[in-house]
Design a protein around this motif. Structure first.
Motif, PDB file in Angstrom:
ATOM      1  N   ALA A  73       0.901  -1.306  -0.033  1.00 39.24           N
ATOM      2  CA  ALA A  73       0.063   0.267  -0.120  1.00 39.24           C
ATOM      3  C   ALA A  73       0.861   1.146   0.106  1.00 39.24           C
ATOM      4  O   ALA A  73       0.535   2.401  -0.623  1.00 39.24           O
ATOM      5  CB  ALA A  73      -0.880  -0.011   1.129  1.00 39.24           C
ATOM      6  N   TRP A  74       1.936   1.162   0.605  1.00 34.01           N
ATOM      7  CA  TRP A  74       2.973   2.542   0.751  1.00 34.01           C
ATOM      8  C   TRP A  74       3.544   2.787  -0.558  1.00 34.01           C
ATOM      9  O   TRP A  74       3.493   3.904  -1.114  1.00 34.01           O
ATOM     10  CB  TRP A  74       3.992   2.048   1.620  1.00 34.01           C
ATOM     11  CG  TRP A  74       4.961   3.132   1.687  1.00 34.01           C
ATOM     12  CD1 TRP A  74       6.010   3.463   1.222  1.00 34.01           C
ATOM     13  CD2 TRP A  74       5.025   4.238   2.820  1.00 34.01           C
ATOM     14  NE1 TRP A  74       6.875   4.654   1.502  1.00 34.01           N
ATOM     15  CE2 TRP A  74       5.972   5.168   2.522  1.00 34.01           C
ATOM     16  CE3 TRP A  74       4.220   4.385   4.137  1.00 34.01           C
ATOM     17  CZ2 TRP A  74       6.559   6.145   3.564  1.00 34.01           C
ATOM     18  CZ3 TRP A  74       4.629   5.302   4.980  1.00 34.01           C
ATOM     19  CH2 TRP A  74       5.658   6.416   4.646  1.00 34.01           C
ATOM     20  N   ALA A  75       3.950   1.676  -1.376  1.00 37.02           N
ATOM     21  CA  ALA A  75       4.447   1.796  -2.695  1.00 37.02           C
ATOM     22  C   ALA A  75       3.347   2.269  -3.682  1.00 37.02           C
ATOM     23  O   ALA A  75       3.703   3.171  -4.336  1.00 37.02           O
ATOM     24  CB  ALA A  75       5.096   0.492  -3.180  1.00 37.02           C
ATOM     25  N   ALA A  76       2.274   2.012  -3.485  1.00 39.30           N
ATOM     26  CA  ALA A  76       1.185   2.427  -4.348  1.00 39.30           C
ATOM     27  C   ALA A  76       0.929   4.036  -4.010  1.00 39.30           C
ATOM     28  O   ALA A  76       0.437   4.845  -5.010  1.00 39.30           O
ATOM     29  CB  ALA A  76      -0.043   1.590  -4.205  1.00 39.30           C
ATOM     30  N   SER A  77       0.958   4.415  -2.562  1.00 39.16           N
ATOM     31  CA  SER A  77       0.734   5.692  -2.335  1.00 39.16           C
ATOM     32  C   SER A  77       1.595   6.714  -2.595  1.00 39.16           C
ATOM     33  O   SER A  77       1.551   7.744  -2.760  1.00 39.16           O
ATOM     34  CB  SER A  77       0.482   5.972  -0.883  1.00 39.16           C
ATOM     35  OG  SER A  77       1.547   5.719  -0.004  1.00 39.16           O
TER      36      SER A  77
END
Length: 533
Positions: A528-532
């Motif tokens: 999720a962090w990478a996508a954000s």
């Protein structure tokens, strides 16, 4: 009058300034713990002897002072051996006091409880020195040797084992007389020559290692007097202060910094072993020094390793930094800030695709907890942070990704740091894989009763090894592991919990750190962090 050997041991430790001990009581250390109840030493009980060693390591790195470990014979000592290996690799002082079987039984192979063929020899390989105490009246001598190493030589773990029949042995009651040790000062002739070379340099370069962590003001003064770009090791991060215009950080493995090093005509390396895990993280032997090399180290053997040296000074880093500043006649003008800025532009760390996902992580930590001590495990965010993180002072950033490179270090070492620096916030930056080596130490974190942040980078397994496998065209085997429910673990250990997937969520969670005297587990969903970002 008389006293027991265990009583004298504790009085000596107090006299040498030791205030904290980590250990798990056992049948072979009962008499030591009998005396401990009357001692001023603070005792913390980890859930595993390896945790005791990592806690002592973190305590020493955060404070500059050694702690003690009280460890039972046999399995207790083999359990702590990994932590001792990490401390030995990074020159961290640690005093390990262990029990061993009774003197008449040593080396006889009778199958006694906790018996090893030679416990002392087993631990000698991860110690600066390891000794078996046969005469209790010799105890002051061997503790004096230990603290002479801690204060006057290259530090590391010292192991003293005491046979169980000696802990309660009666010996004459003598007042502790700790020796005062001063580290070696640089030879005047060598300092004069080094200053002459530096004053005549056109492109000087300064390399600062962990040996400079106790002398940040002197390091900053010399860098500015030389007007020299400065590369620090990971353990020296923050020694020049926050965002210093001459500081290139721990970037010696990257092309722009390597080119700067190769072009320097005089290089001054202080308190650094010039080893692979600081200067060759890409493992290609590409860090090269073509100019004159002046090396300063408290260990004479280190001066002959890794790089050909032109002038070697066996001396304390802080003493030498001050002596060189005093000998340099006037501030140099070597375009140091401009050269440093040019390398920073070339490195463009924030734009590197491998590092870019972690830039918001360290920006958030810096904004939310600017004074924090950040203690890392071997995990992706920590590898990136060795390049990206900026610290306002030394002893605020250290991890297991250097030297020995063990897993399971981050959480227990952060507990040691929290005891050493109670006025500062402490963050353990760990991966889901590494944390599972030491889950039991969540109980120790609860016992600590302080608002420690445990930031868990959850990528479901050993992602660094997974990426190495992919790059080497190796099928993924043994690296895709399902993480436990960290929410349920937090509940079981009476810890607070937050789950986040972006910088804003992390900032909000870190803002709650001081809200209670209990650990806060912050699970970061890596995908999720990478996508954000």
């Amino acid at each position: 009058m008389s006293q027991t050997c265990a009583h004298q041991l504790l009085r000596l430790l107090e006299a040498y300034g030791v205030d904290t001990a980590f250990g798990i009581p056992g049948v072979h250390t009962i008499e030591l713990y009998r005396e401990l109840s009357e001692s001023r030493l603070r005792h913390m009980t980890p859930r595993h002897e390896q945790g005791a060693g990592f806690m002592a390591d973190g305590y020493a790195r955060a404070s500059g002072r050694p702690a003690a470990c009280f460890i039972i014979s046999g399995p207790g000592m083999t359990n702590i051996a990994t932590a001792m290996g990490q401390a030995l690799a990074d020159s961290v002082p640690m005093l390990v006091i262990s029990s061993v079987n009774r003197r008449p039984t040593l080396g006889r192979g009778q199958g006694r409880l906790h018996e090893l063929p030679s416990q002392q020899q087993t631990l000698a390989g991860v110690s600066v020195f390891s000794h078996t105490l046969h005469d209790p009246e010799a105890l002051p001598e061997f503790l004096a040797r230990a603290f002479a190493i801690f204060r006057g030589a290259r530090p590391g773990p010292v192991h003293l084992e005491i046979p169980i029949d000696l802990f309660d042995a009666e010996i004459p009651a003598l007042a502790p007389r700790p020796i005062e040790v001063f580290p070696p000062a640089p030879a005047p002739a060598a300092t004069a020559r080094a200053a002459e070379w530096l004053a005549g340099a056109e492109r000087p370069l300064l390399l600062l290692g962990g040996g400079c962590a106790s002398a940040p003001e002197a390091a900053r003064a010399l860098a500015e007097r030389l007007d020299a770009p400065t590369l620090t090791t990971i353990n020296a991060k923050g020694v020049l202060g926050l965002d210093h215009p001459l500081d290139l950080g721990a970037t010696a493995s990257l092309p722009g910094a390597r080119r700067l090093a190769a072009e320097a005509d005089v290089v001054l390396a202080i308190g650094t072993e010039l080893g692979e895990t600081d200067y060759d993280l890409v493992f290609d032997e590409g860090f090269r020094l073509d100019g004159r090399l002046i090396r300063v180290d408290i260990d004479p053997q280190q001066l002959g390793r890794n790089q050909a040296t032109d002038l070697a000074l066996v001396a304390d880093a802080g003493e030498t930094l001050e002596a060189l500043s005093a000998r340099l006649p006037e501030p140099g003008e070597h375009d140091g800030q401009a050269r440093t800025a040019a390398v920073r532009r070339e490195l463009a760390l924030a734009e590197d695709p491998e590092l870019a996902p972690y830039v918001p992580l360290f920006a958030t930590l810096r904004e939310a907890l600017p004074d924090a001590v950040v203690v890392g495990d071997s995990t992706g965010p920590v590898y990136a942070g060795n390049f990206l993180a900026a610290m306002p002072a030394p002893r605020r950033w250290f991890n297991a990704a250097t030297g020995y490179g063990t897993l399971g270090y981050g959480l227990p070492a952060a507990l040691g740091a929290a005891l050493a620096q109670p006025e500062l916030p402490v963050v353990a930056l760990v991966g889901d894989g590494g944390l599972q080596f030491v889950l039991g130490e969540l109980g120790t974190a609860r016992d600590l009763g302080r608002p420690l942040a445990i930031v868990v980078w959850n990528n479901d397994g050993y992602d660094e090894i997974r990426r190495y496998m992919s790059a080497s065209d190796v099928q993924h085997v043994g690296v895709d592991l399902a993480a436990p429910s960290f929410r349920d673990l937090a509940s079981a250990y009476a810890c607070r919990y937050a789950r986040v997937g972006d910088p804003a969520g992390l900032h909000e969670a870190l803002g709650r750190l001081g809200g209670a005297d209990s650990p806060l587990i912050i699970e970061v969903e890596a995908a999720a962090w990478a996508a954000s970002v």
